[in-house]
Design a protein around this motif. Structure first.
Motif, PDB file in Angstrom:
ATOM      1  N   UNK A 184      28.323 -19.345  12.244  1.00 51.24           N
ATOM      2  CA  UNK A 184      27.850 -18.553  11.121  1.00 51.24           C
ATOM      3  C   UNK A 184      28.924 -17.919  10.263  1.00 51.24           C
ATOM      4  N   UNK A 185      30.163 -18.374  10.401  1.00 50.79           N
ATOM      5  CA  UNK A 185      31.273 -17.835   9.618  1.00 50.79           C
ATOM      6  C   UNK A 185      31.642 -18.786   8.486  1.00 50.79           C
ATOM      7  N   UNK A 186      32.126 -18.229   7.394  1.00 49.49           N
ATOM      8  CA  UNK A 186      32.683 -19.016   6.295  1.00 49.49           C
ATOM      9  C   UNK A 186      34.176 -19.175   6.568  1.00 49.49           C
ATOM     10  N   UNK A 187      34.652 -20.363   6.900  1.00 53.68           N
ATOM     11  CA  UNK A 187      36.058 -20.557   7.239  1.00 53.68           C
ATOM     12  C   UNK A 187      37.028 -20.125   6.144  1.00 53.68           C
ATOM     13  N   UNK A 188      36.574 -20.096   4.916  1.00 51.90           N
ATOM     14  CA  UNK A 188      37.449 -19.701   3.809  1.00 51.90           C
ATOM     15  C   UNK A 188      37.485 -18.196   3.596  1.00 51.90           C
ATOM     16  N   UNK A 189      36.662 -17.456   4.326  1.00 43.34           N
ATOM     17  CA  UNK A 189      36.559 -16.012   4.091  1.00 43.34           C
ATOM     18  C   UNK A 189      36.873 -15.181   5.336  1.00 43.34           C
ATOM     19  N   UNK A 190      37.578 -15.772   6.292  1.00 38.65           N
ATOM     20  CA  UNK A 190      37.899 -15.049   7.516  1.00 38.65           C
ATOM     21  C   UNK A 190      39.380 -15.176   7.851  1.00 38.65           C
ATOM     22  N   UNK A 191      39.826 -14.255   8.681  1.00 38.52           N
ATOM     23  CA  UNK A 191      41.130 -14.366   9.338  1.00 38.52           C
ATOM     24  C   UNK A 191      40.810 -14.504  10.821  1.00 38.52           C
ATOM     25  N   UNK A 207      36.678 -29.483  19.931  1.00 35.37           N
ATOM     26  CA  UNK A 207      36.010 -29.493  18.633  1.00 35.37           C
ATOM     27  C   UNK A 207      36.932 -28.843  17.608  1.00 35.37           C
ATOM     28  N   UNK A 208      36.855 -29.312  16.353  1.00 39.86           N
ATOM     29  CA  UNK A 208      37.721 -28.726  15.326  1.00 39.86           C
ATOM     30  C   UNK A 208      37.251 -27.318  14.990  1.00 39.86           C
ATOM     31  N   UNK A 209      38.217 -26.486  14.638  1.00 39.74           N
ATOM     32  CA  UNK A 209      37.965 -25.071  14.409  1.00 39.74           C
ATOM     33  C   UNK A 209      37.013 -24.830  13.241  1.00 39.74           C
ATOM     34  N   UNK A 210      37.126 -25.592  12.184  1.00 43.48           N
ATOM     35  CA  UNK A 210      36.224 -25.415  11.037  1.00 43.48           C
ATOM     36  C   UNK A 210      34.758 -25.572  11.472  1.00 43.48           C
ATOM     37  N   UNK A 211      34.459 -26.599  12.236  1.00 40.18           N
ATOM     38  CA  UNK A 211      33.084 -26.829  12.702  1.00 40.18           C
ATOM     39  C   UNK A 211      32.596 -25.701  13.596  1.00 40.18           C
ATOM     40  N   UNK A 212      33.458 -25.231  14.474  1.00 41.09           N
ATOM     41  CA  UNK A 212      33.086 -24.136  15.367  1.00 41.09           C
ATOM     42  C   UNK A 212      32.748 -22.879  14.564  1.00 41.09           C
TER      43      UNK A 212
END
Length: 64
Positions: free
Chosen positions: A24-31, A14-19
């Motif tokens: 419950x994470x915002x992909x644009x706001x995490x490392x 599965x693609x990381x963005x979907x995971x």
């Protein structure tokens, strides 16, 4: 797979963005690290994970 020491079932590849969104994470706001390697935010859409992978997700908060 494991996300921050929590077991998560994704059933295959599965693609990381979907995971991240499903967890419950915002992909644009995490490392994050995948299997102890840093993943650049620009690569989130083209990085895939499987049930054997381990993610460490870090979110930053401001404060004082």
């Amino acid at each position: 797979m494991r996300i921050n020491d929590r077991d998560v079932k994704i059933d295959g590849k599965k693609d990381l963005r979907s995971v991240l969104i499903d967890a419950g994470f915002d992909p644009e706001a995490v490392a994050l690290e995948k299997n102890r390697e840093l993943v650049r935010r620009a690569d989130i859409d083209t990085t895939y994970v499987t049930d054997d992978d381990v993610l460490e997700v870090f979110s930053f908060t401001g404060g004082g």
